[in-house]
Design an enzyme around this catalytic site. Structure first.
Site, mmCIF file in Angstrom:
data_model
loop_
_atom_site.group_PDB
_atom_site.id
_atom_site.type_symbol
_atom_site.label_atom_id
_atom_site.label_comp_id
_atom_site.label_asym_id
_atom_site.label_seq_id
_atom_site.Cartn_x
_atom_site.Cartn_y
_atom_site.Cartn_z
ATOM 1 N N LYS A 73 0.715 -1.472 0.010
ATOM 2 C CA LYS A 73 -0.097 0.068 0.046
ATOM 3 C C LYS A 73 0.939 1.285 0.039
ATOM 4 O O LYS A 73 0.585 2.193 -0.781
ATOM 5 C CB LYS A 73 -1.045 0.099 1.161
ATOM 6 C CG LYS A 73 -2.063 -1.056 0.926
ATOM 7 C CD LYS A 73 -2.827 -1.408 2.110
ATOM 8 C CE LYS A 73 -4.060 -2.336 2.000
ATOM 9 N NZ LYS A 73 -4.732 -2.845 2.914
ATOM 10 N N TYR A 114 -5.678 -4.622 -7.757
ATOM 11 C CA TYR A 114 -5.255 -4.661 -6.322
ATOM 12 C C TYR A 114 -4.904 -6.019 -5.741
ATOM 13 O O TYR A 114 -3.825 -6.309 -4.999
ATOM 14 C CB TYR A 114 -6.476 -3.875 -5.646
ATOM 15 C CG TYR A 114 -6.281 -4.132 -4.143
ATOM 16 C CD1 TYR A 114 -5.480 -3.123 -3.179
ATOM 17 C CD2 TYR A 114 -7.149 -5.072 -3.250
ATOM 18 C CE1 TYR A 114 -5.297 -3.408 -1.797
ATOM 19 C CE2 TYR A 114 -7.154 -5.170 -2.204
ATOM 20 C CZ TYR A 114 -6.180 -4.457 -1.149
ATOM 21 O OH TYR A 114 -6.290 -4.717 0.218
HETATM 22 O O1 DON Z 1 -7.093 -6.590 0.935
HETATM 23 C C1 DON Z 1 -6.865 -7.753 1.637
HETATM 24 O O2 DON Z 1 -7.491 -8.211 2.392
HETATM 25 C C2 DON Z 1 -5.463 -8.390 1.463
HETATM 26 N N1 DON Z 1 -5.218 -8.701 0.158
HETATM 27 C C3 DON Z 1 -4.376 -7.372 2.235
HETATM 28 C C4 DON Z 1 -4.831 -6.979 3.447
HETATM 29 C C5 DON Z 1 -3.753 -6.769 4.372
HETATM 30 O O3 DON Z 1 -2.592 -7.353 4.473
HETATM 31 C C6 DON Z 1 -3.864 -6.412 5.462
HETATM 32 N N2 DON Z 1 -3.035 -6.393 6.675
HETATM 33 N N3 DON Z 1 -2.675 -6.667 7.612
#
Ligand code: DON
Length: 323
Positions: free
Chosen positions: A71, A193
């Site tokens: 991110k 994404y």
């Molecule tokens: O969007 C999601 O749920 C995952 N691809 C990434 C989320 C993530 O790594 C949140 N982290 N702590």
């Protein structure tokens, strides 16, 4: 030949590795089914100085998916591409105090609170998608590779798994579309994404990426300017206030450096102008942060005086020069 003693930073990292290896608290993420297959015991610590010296211990060559550590990098890319005014029309810079996948927008502006939570990150990727179309992921992968200093690939199985099951993120993308925060091709942007989250890195890559940020956007070994210096401060500020989700306040208090975690088990922490830190351990706490990663960073900050307000962290030599 007399044996030379290991560097004291290496000795410290070896000690921290041994100390935290015994920790088995936390649980591997399972909400993306493919993530539940990782080895829960994997553990690596890597530290890279802003001039490219590497100190590490454990599983530093083991690939895992970058997830949310992507991110801050896509945010930096969007800032480089469009400038702060345009990006901040679409996404704010306030901590949300809520979970990373909360289905909410800022009441007054209908923007996501910040680019470190899913709604903000999907918005940022949609901005890139509006410009790069079906070349967006290639551009993201190339840029991440430049920040890491080596070409990267992505994990098809994790991508497919998240694409199939990412209903919550799909709901967020449609909420953003409803409020006109993202362009009409929200589904295509969401797909990018999902792919960006499944980019494969090692904890050495995360330390290198962090060292590139610590070195004002220039990779410490390749010398390539992967992100422009101008927006590194913006990226680090938001990592500092929002990078560890609803643990961000505690992290700022205890560790005191900008950082970002991902549900794949990675943590990337940046000691401005000094060091990049990357850790890998997939057992997560209730916030979604790596348990061992958090503990290692607390210890490293304490032992090396890394906290931005630590009395041994002397601050700006620029100010010294003009006073
Ligand atoms: O969007 C999601 O749920 C995952 N691809 C990434 C989320 C993530 O790594 C949140 N982290 N702590």
């Amino acid at each position: 030949m007399p044996e030379t003693a290991p560097h004291e930073v290496q000795t410290l990292i070896d000690d921290l590795y041994t100390k935290h290896l015994a920790t088995d608290r936390g649980a591997v993420a399972t909400y993306i089914p493919e993530l539940s297959k990782v080895d829960p015991g994997a553990f690596g610590i890597s530290v890279v100085t802003a001039d490219g010296r590497v100190f590490e211990a454990g599983d530093c060559d083991r690939p895992f998916t970058i997830q949310s550590v992507s991110k801050p990098l896509t945010f930096g890319m969007a800032m480089d591409e469009f400038g702060a005014d345009k990006v901040l029309q679409h996404v704010g810079v306030e901590p949300s105090g809520d979970a990373f996948n909360a289905i909410e927008l800022h009441g007054g502006t209908n923007r996501p609170f910040n680019p470190m939570i899913n709604s903000g990150a999907i918005t940022v990727t949609a901005l890139l998608h509006a410009r790069y179309g079906n070349r967006t992921f290639e551009h993201v992968l190339d840029t991440f590779g430049a920040v890491a200093g080596r070409p990267l690939t992505f994990d098809e199985a994790v991508y497919e798994s998240e694409r199939r099951t990412g209903h919550r993120n799909r709901a967020i993308a449609h909420l953003l579309l409803n409020f006109g925060v993202v362009h009409a091709e929200a589904e295509a942007a969401l797909d990018v994404y999902f792919k960006q989250c499944s980019i494969l890195v090692t904890c050495r890559d995360l330390a290198m990426m962090a060292a590139t940020l610590a070195n004002m956007g220039r990779h410490p070994i390749t010398g390539r300017h992967a992100l422009s210096t101008r927006y590194v401060k913006d990226v680090l500020s938001i990592m500092f206030t929002c990078g560890m989700y609803d643990y961000s306040g505690q992290w700022a208090y205890r560790v005191g450096v900008p950082a970002k975690s991902g549900v794949g088990g990675g943590v990337m922490a940046v000691v401005n102008r000094q060091l990049g830190i990357g850790t890998y351990s997939p057992r997560l706490d209730r916030f979604g942060n790596s348990v061992r990663g958090t503990e290692v960073c607390i210890d490293l900050a304490g032992r090396l005086g890394l906290h931005v307000f630590d009395c041994v962290n002397v601050g700006s030599s620029f100010l010294d020069a003009i006073l």
